[in-house]
Design an enzyme around this catalytic site. Sequence first.
Site, mmCIF file in Angstrom:
data_model
loop_
_atom_site.group_PDB
_atom_site.id
_atom_site.type_symbol
_atom_site.label_atom_id
_atom_site.label_comp_id
_atom_site.label_asym_id
_atom_site.label_seq_id
_atom_site.Cartn_x
_atom_site.Cartn_y
_atom_site.Cartn_z
ATOM 1 N N TYR A 197 -6.267 26.510 22.100
ATOM 2 C CA TYR A 197 -6.320 27.976 22.145
ATOM 3 C C TYR A 197 -4.908 28.482 22.410
ATOM 4 O O TYR A 197 -4.289 28.101 23.403
ATOM 5 C CB TYR A 197 -7.277 28.459 23.253
ATOM 6 C CG TYR A 197 -7.381 29.965 23.303
ATOM 7 C CD1 TYR A 197 -8.258 30.653 22.470
ATOM 8 C CD2 TYR A 197 -6.589 30.714 24.175
ATOM 9 C CE1 TYR A 197 -8.331 32.037 22.492
ATOM 10 C CE2 TYR A 197 -6.662 32.097 24.214
ATOM 11 C CZ TYR A 197 -7.536 32.760 23.372
ATOM 12 O OH TYR A 197 -7.618 34.132 23.393
ATOM 13 N N ASP A 201 2.660 24.867 24.405
ATOM 14 C CA ASP A 201 2.103 26.127 24.887
ATOM 15 C C ASP A 201 1.742 25.914 26.349
ATOM 16 O O ASP A 201 0.725 25.303 26.676
ATOM 17 C CB ASP A 201 0.864 26.492 24.055
ATOM 18 C CG ASP A 201 0.221 27.792 24.511
ATOM 19 O OD1 ASP A 201 0.497 28.218 25.654
ATOM 20 O OD2 ASP A 201 -0.567 28.377 23.742
ATOM 21 N N LYS A 257 0.740 34.777 31.144
ATOM 22 C CA LYS A 257 -0.143 34.851 32.322
ATOM 23 C C LYS A 257 0.621 35.249 33.595
ATOM 24 O O LYS A 257 1.189 36.302 33.664
ATOM 25 C CB LYS A 257 -0.877 33.527 32.513
ATOM 26 C CG LYS A 257 -1.686 33.076 31.286
ATOM 27 C CD LYS A 257 -3.011 33.779 31.166
ATOM 28 C CE LYS A 257 -3.890 33.150 30.100
ATOM 29 N NZ LYS A 257 -4.976 34.007 29.681
HETATM 30 C C1 PLP Z 1 -2.747 28.249 26.307
HETATM 31 C C2 PLP Z 1 -2.825 29.710 25.976
HETATM 32 N N1 PLP Z 1 -1.979 30.210 25.061
HETATM 33 C C3 PLP Z 1 -1.978 31.515 24.737
HETATM 34 C C4 PLP Z 1 -2.875 32.379 25.329
HETATM 35 C C5 PLP Z 1 -2.882 33.819 24.933
HETATM 36 O O1 PLP Z 1 -2.372 34.607 25.945
HETATM 37 P P1 PLP Z 1 -2.731 36.167 25.994
HETATM 38 O O2 PLP Z 1 -4.167 36.265 26.388
HETATM 39 O O3 PLP Z 1 -1.786 36.718 27.004
HETATM 40 O O4 PLP Z 1 -2.483 36.694 24.635
HETATM 41 C C6 PLP Z 1 -3.765 31.900 26.287
HETATM 42 C C7 PLP Z 1 -4.735 32.806 26.932
HETATM 43 O O5 PLP Z 1 -5.692 32.410 27.531
HETATM 44 C C8 PLP Z 1 -3.750 30.537 26.606
HETATM 45 O O6 PLP Z 1 -4.605 30.011 27.492
#
Ligand code: PLP
Length: 437
Positions: free
Chosen positions: A164, A245, A272
């Site tokens: 994700y 990520d 976050k």
């Molecule tokens: C690993 C990861 N990458 C990207 C995101 C996306 O972040 P945002 O919700 O700030 O767009 C999330 C959100 O949960 C995430 O867990």
Amino acid sequence: MTTITHIAVDLQNALAAAKERYTQANPASLAQHKKAAKVLPGGNTRTVLFSDPFPITLTSAQGCHVTSLDGKTYVDFLGEFTAGLYGHSHPVLVKAIEEALKSGWVRGGHIPQEEELASLICARFPSIDQIRFANSGTEANLYAISAARAVTGKNKIMVFEGGYHGGVFTFGAVPSPLTAPFDFVRAPYNDWSGTLKLLEDHAKEMACVVIEPMQGSGGCIPATPEFLRALREWTSKHGALLLFDEVMTSRLAGGGLQGVYGIKPDMTTLGKYIGGGFSIGAFGGRADIMERFNPHNPGYFAHAGTFNNNVFTMSVGAAGLRHVFTPDVAASLTSRGNALRERLNAIASSAKFPMQFTGIGSMMNVHMCKERVLSIRDLQNSNGALRDLFYFHMIEQGIWCARRGMFNVSLPMGEAEFTKVANAVASFVDKYKNLRM
Ligand SMILES: Cc1ncc(COP(=O)(O)O)c(C=O)c1O
């Protein structure tokens, strides 16, 4: 055959009864949901917060607690899906917010705090020579992936089953029609031979491999360090970029999981908690890649975003990293989280049904299966209805957590909160010990 039907009815009955109690206990949230549903589809503007039969509405938060429209207070083990690391009212952050408020917040110019936050992050992550800010993790990944394609001149992006990276980058069991139209190659997480085959099939076109060192939304499933190292080696050899990520996992150590494993990706995305609770995303990495964004250079990559350097995010994020979430504090939170997960797993292992908590440090997820979880493929036998029953039980016990079973430990939590969640898990295990699975 008869037995199977009987078991299914037992669990479904228990779940129906739990939903009924939930509905009776939260009438104000139900009324709010009905009102919201007139103007927001499903009464919702963020899918992950939706919960059938209706979500509870929160009206305030303090320390590590949240309070609902129905006047109930919960221990906040959701921790805003890791963005709520600091809790809700840390005095250092409150002071930074007050200062930002007094200073004016829509200036339309560079501000000193963007350099401060960038310096703090670059100092902690050896792989991040330079960084740029965005408004969400999704946006950060969008820029990082686009940059990888532009820098390498290649088109394919490897992602992993269960990964994700934002609402338009979801690679769960069910494909999403809204996934951004990049040329993605979906590989099996933690399965090197399956992944290698795909890498070799697409070697010449592979721009970038994007991976969460621990899948967060996928269910707190850590990648093995060997798998990450194999990816590092392959990408270096074949001129593809490796993008970690660490939007969620960066909180697990001062320098993220990459620091723990001693692996240097070419690019990293963050988000976050690094904005101290305000909207943020960030992408950074090797100087030669990031330098392409330098507006002094002819043909530079333009990177826009009205709120990229917004005063609240930059000020509060910098205050949090400088004064509160130091690398020592990160290490201590991780070891407290590990101890809590072990405590919960000791309770889960005594259950009459399959149950376990996976994760690292302050991030964990309950799964209703016993086998070792190395990828979402191992969750095929995890009982979704039982996990829902668990969720409603947690809510009844005053524990705020994700419907999908994610728990995140925040800085203000202590022994009292850990005991409360351990007791809630123990009472679930006891209450449903005769639920034949
Ligand atoms: C690993 C990861 N990458 C990207 C995101 C996306 O972040 P945002 O919700 O700030 O767009 C999330 C959100 O949960 C995430 O867990």
